[in-house]
Design an enzyme around this catalytic site. Structure first.
Site, short mmCIF file in Angstrom:
data_model
loop_
_atom_site.label_atom_id
_atom_site.label_comp_id
_atom_site.label_asym_id
_atom_site.label_seq_id
_atom_site.Cartn_x
_atom_site.Cartn_y
_atom_site.Cartn_z
N ARG A 37 7.91 22.81 27.41
CA ARG A 37 7.78 22.45 28.83
C ARG A 37 7.94 20.94 29.04
O ARG A 37 8.47 20.51 30.08
CB ARG A 37 6.43 22.93 29.37
CG ARG A 37 6.40 24.43 29.60
CD ARG A 37 5.11 24.89 30.24
NE ARG A 37 5.24 26.27 30.71
CZ ARG A 37 4.30 26.94 31.33
NH1 ARG A 37 3.14 26.37 31.56
NH2 ARG A 37 4.50 28.18 31.73
N GLY A 375 5.19 33.59 36.75
CA GLY A 375 4.78 34.06 38.07
C GLY A 375 5.70 33.62 39.19
O GLY A 375 6.01 34.40 40.09
#
Length: 398
Positions: A37, A375
């Site tokens: 990330r 999500g």
């Protein structure tokens, strides 16, 4: 979809750029164990820093619920960011921020403490957003994975300063636009995974937007059972039979094909090396469970991929974690990768299990785009408005 990017920024030298990133990375014994990330947001940080901006990073870590939790401090993460950037990264709490920023030289990078230590962050408190805004001249959101949250640092702040999409956000949004926003047809979606109950909204939205939905994994068993097939001991949400039939009816109305397996790999237990057999889906032996799509089903999936110009993929076709029940997922993924490499297919994939499955097949790097957003990716596919993206489309203040 219209939003400003770093290409719209000029004269950055000396400007204070507040950059929302997602560096919620896995940690063990105080060290980052996977810097993926951080690596994804590095280009945005490096570009802003290289043009002389003072880069102030805002990020969350874990779920401290508005309280200071020592083990959820971002301070240890600062060292990992420094390593990826090969650039000194300063660190400060929000209370220390003003003083720390005043000492920054052009091109410096400062990481602020966990935004979720602030009680107003997850409440999208306007006063907190204003406090953040007072520290910067412009706002860059490079955290698509947090864009489905209307928090002070992801949504509220975008209304207080001129707002721009960072490079990772831009890439993600452009990929999703190609996948669902304005796709090249025909569009085929592969939706797999264990349970229909977690993907009702996703399926309901997709059948209205794509030309075919391939249903795989445990989800397919629920659809088969809804159509009268005895799936024996297979994972199945029998209580969702009516829901499955309603989704199929919606698909028929929209002219979308729902593609189900015709044969399956079955076993008496889910474990490595368990004796398995391939049977028609309506001939599963008593007490056995479906653990993967069979070779005829794989050929059917490949034929749909061959017809497609755009492929959206979320979820595996079988229990890919254990051999030999990974065969269908691997074969379909490799075929999609082959067509993508040949320039014949736009392939967009996302969701936790999907990334793991494509990595397992060795083809994640061959897809047009693989989202790690979880999500946010799912909510986008469900057709929901993402607050962080909507705020960028509104252009922020200025």
């Amino acid at each position: 979809m219209s939003f400003k990017t770093l290409d719209d920024l000029t004269e950055l030298a000396g400007k204070r750029a507040l950059v929302r990133v997602d560096i919620n990375v896995p940690m063990q014994d105080g060290r980052v164990t996977d810097a993926t990330r951080i690596e994804r947001v590095a280009p945005t940080i490096e570009e802003l820093s290289g043009k002389g901006a003072k880069v102030i990073l805002l990020a969350h870590f874990g779920r401290p619920k508005g309280k200071v939790v020592a083990e959820m401090s971002l301070k240890p993460v600062a060292a990992a960011v420094e390593e990826v950037l090969d650039h000194r990264v300063h660190f400060a709490t929000l209370d220390e921020a003003e003083a720390a920023i005043s000492k920054m030289a052009d091109g410096d990078v400062l990481l602020l403490e966990n935004t979720r230590f602030e009680p107003g962050e997850e409440k999208n408190d306007s006063d907190l957003a204003s406090r953040y805004a007072s520290l910067g001249d412009l706002y860059v959101n490079d955290a698509f994975s947090a864009a489905h949250r209307a928090h002070a640092s992801t949504e509220g702040l975008a209304h207080k300063l001129p707002a721009y999409a960072g490079r990772t956000m831009q890439t993600e949004l452009e990929a999703l636009q190609k996948g669902l926003g304005d796709p090249k047809r025909p569009v085929v979606a592969i939706v797999g995974g264990a349970k229909v109950s977690t993907k009702i909204d996703l399926l309901t939205n997709l059948v209205k937007k794509v030309d075919a939905v391939v249903v795989g994994g445990g989800m397919a068993n629920t659809f088969l059972a809804a159509n009268g097939t005895d799936v024996q001991a297979s994972l199945c949400e029998a209580e969702l039979g009516q829901t499955a039939r309603e989704i199929e009816a919606e698909a028929e109305k929209a002219g979308c094909s729902v593609v189900l397996p015709v044969d399956a790999v079955v076993a008496g237990e889910f474990k490595a090396g368990a004796p398995s057999d391939t049977v028609a889906v309506d001939a599963v032996p008593e007490g056995q469970m479906i653990l993967d799509a069979g070779p005829q089903s794989v050929e059917k999936v490949k034929s749909w991929i061959e017809q497609a110009n755009t492929l959206i993929w979320n979820g595996p076709l079988g229990a890919f974690e254990i051999e030999p029940f990974d065969a269908a997922t691997v074969a379909a993924a490799r075929y999609a990768a082959e067509r993508t490499r040949a320039g014949e297919l736009i392939s967009v994939a996302g969701g936790g299990d999907t990334v793991a499955a494509l990595n397992h097949a060795g083809v994640a790097g061959d897809f047009t785009y693989v989202s790690t957003a979880g999500g946010a990716f799912l909510e986008w596919m469900e057709g929901k408005t993402l607050p962080g993206v909507k705020a960028l489309e509104d252009g922020g203040k200025g």
